[in-house]
Write an enzyme that holds these catalytic residues in place. Structure first.
Site, PDB file in Angstrom:
ATOM      1  N   HIS A   1       0.834  -1.218   0.000  1.00 26.09           N
ATOM      2  CA  HIS A   1       0.000   0.000   0.000  1.00 26.09           C
ATOM      3  C   HIS A   1       0.864   1.263   0.000  1.00 26.09           C
ATOM      4  O   HIS A   1       0.444   2.303   0.507  1.00 26.09           O
ATOM      5  CB  HIS A   1      -0.940   0.029   1.210  1.00 26.09           C
ATOM      6  CG  HIS A   1      -1.692  -1.241   1.422  1.00 26.09           C
ATOM      7  ND1 HIS A   1      -2.943  -1.467   0.891  1.00 26.09           N
ATOM      8  CD2 HIS A   1      -1.350  -2.386   2.077  1.00 26.09           C
ATOM      9  CE1 HIS A   1      -3.355  -2.684   1.245  1.00 26.09           C
ATOM     10  NE2 HIS A   1      -2.394  -3.272   1.939  1.00 26.09           N
TER      11      HIS A   1
ATOM     12  N   SER B   1      14.781  21.504 -16.848  1.00 30.75           N
ATOM     13  CA  SER B   1      13.555  22.276 -17.038  1.00 30.75           C
ATOM     14  C   SER B   1      13.924  23.590 -17.707  1.00 30.75           C
ATOM     15  O   SER B   1      15.009  24.132 -17.477  1.00 30.75           O
ATOM     16  CB  SER B   1      12.907  22.538 -15.681  1.00 30.75           C
ATOM     17  OG  SER B   1      12.128  23.718 -15.724  1.00 30.75           O
TER      18      SER B   1
END
Ligand code: ARG
Length: 430
Positions: free
Chosen positions: A157, A279
């Site tokens: 999980h 970026s």
């Protein structure tokens, strides 16, 4: 457009021709070498049953040699004037050989011609994918061997659960790739029957040497029934892409984990600078774009499979719809191969922060170990479980090395059985 193989003197609507031929001439470029191989086997088969004489065969083989050589250096190209690679080959043979060239299509149709070229191409592409899958998996297994006992948390999980190791993680991806390799081999076996000689899909009124042609082309056997041979188009491609998709699911899981592990929050792994991109606005960024695109490959395959399946609601016999199975097939295989080839590069470009991974094994991660230890000492497991649950907040620091070493059931950290996984790649490499 120039005269078509099927030209009988009528006039064809130019727009209709453009619409039906569409980009087939470009797509067929990659089938050209395979179609040339199949054409050679076909004319040799015709010679064996006396439909092409020795002189014609020699001329046809010389013509095909020349086309092979021109194809290899990129000089023999399918042009928009050709409807497809099949027409390009016959047109070129007739142009250089005259009468002998006109005999090449005896007993075959473009319908079985495209089938055989596709299967030869698919066998080749799957062998290449199998090789790349093996290379990637062996790189993961090497990592698993050297980091077998390097602790990291195992997650369920996405919550820290129990002690695990880099080796267990890496070998887990490798074994999933071994399952994908089985699927690749199974898909290849589906491609391994020769459809050539089924003609338009109903056989032909000649006793073709289909078995001899199939053997010469390296097929295991022939597709027996001509109607079934035609009907296989598209569904064989689904099997091929589904195998590739399975390999991509393993790579997607690897990529998903890695994109988490490289975050500042996890910071388990640093990716080589050469494997990151920047970026345009944020000077601070080094992004793992490569990992994200490796994750996305599965989606490309899934889309291609859906596109193929959408094409396949057809009655018996060749239908032109089938032409549209080529683009998703090529797109899917290109994506799978390019992605698989990135795998060993990325594996080699990972640097682990071993200390940080060890520190992530907080005391709670050893709760299950503790319960099992109590069970070993004779406390019924459910009672041990409840006892440890009450002590969670006060559990002492765990010993990761001891925990990993004690995991000796087959496949677990203490006994990864890497040799068994490796054997699945080396056994099928032949
Ligand atoms: N380009 C065609 C295809 O891929 C080749 C077979 C054409 N056959 C025909 N009867 N029009 O399906």
């Amino acid at each position: 457009m120039s005269a078509k193989l099927w030209d009988k003197g009528g006039v064809s609507d130019t727009e209709m021709m453009r619409y039906t031929a569409r980009d087939d001439w470009q797509l067929d470029q990659r089938l050209l070498p395979f179609d040339l191989r199949a054409t050679r086997a076909h004319v040799r088969g015709l010679a064996r049953i006396g439909l092409v004489n020795a002189d014609e065969l020699a001329r046809l083989e010389a013509g095909l040699d020349e086309l092979d050589a021109r194809c290899a250096v990129g000089e023999f190209r399918v042009t928009p004037a050709d409807e497809d690679c099949h027409s390009a080959i016959e047109t070129a043979l007739v142009a250089t050989l005259g009468e002998a060239g006109k005999k090449v299509h005896t007993g075959r149709s473009r319908n079985d011609q495209v089938l055989v070229a596709l299967r030869l191409y698919e066998k080749h592409a799957l062998a290449t994918l199998a090789e790349a899958t093996t290379t990637g998996a062996l790189a993961l297994l090497e990592l698993a061997a050297s980091e077998a006992m390097t602790p990291m948390p195992g997650y369920t999980h996405l919550q820290r659960a129990v002690p695990s190791s880099i080796g267990l993680w890496a070998a887990g991806i490798a074994e999933s790739l071994a399952d994908a390799l089985d699927a690749i081999h199974a898909a290849s076996a589906q491609c391994d029957r020769c459809p050539l000689g089924t003609a338009a899909g109903y056989g032909v009124n000649i006793a073709l040497d289909r078995d001899g042609v199939a053997a010469e082309l390296g097929f295991a056997s022939i597709c027996v029934n001509p109607v079934a041979a035609q009907a296989s188009r598209g569904s064989v491609e689904v099997a091929v892409l589904t195998a590739a998709w399975q390999a991509m699911t393993a790579i997607r899981r690897f990529a998903w984990d890695l994109s988490l592990f490289t975050t500042a929050e996890f910071a388990f792994v640093k990716l080589d600078e050469a494997l990151t991109t920047g970026s345009s606005i944020m000077p601070n960024k080094r992004n793992p774009d490569v990992v994200e695109l490796m994750r996305a490959a599965c989606g490309v395959l899934q889309g291609a499979i859906a596109e193929l399946m959408g094409m396949l609601s057809l009655p018996s016999g060749y239908q032109r719809d089938l032409q549209l199975t080529k683009a998703p097939l090529f797109r899917g295989l290109d994506e799978a191969l390019a992605t698989t080839r990135m795998l060993p590069r990325v594996v080699a470009g990972m640097t682990f922060d071993r200390e940080r991974m060890r520190r992530a094994l907080t005391p709670d991660c050893f709760a299950t170990d503790r319960a099992v230890e109590l069970a070993l000492a004779g406390v019924p497991f459910r009672d041990a479980y409840r006892q440890v649950a009450k002590e969670i907040a006060s559990l002492a620091e765990g010993d990761a090395d001891r925990s990993l070493a004690a995991r000796t059931s087959p496949g677990a950290c203490g006994d990864l059985r890497l040799g068994d996984i490796r054997a699945r790649f080396t056994a099928s490499a032949s």
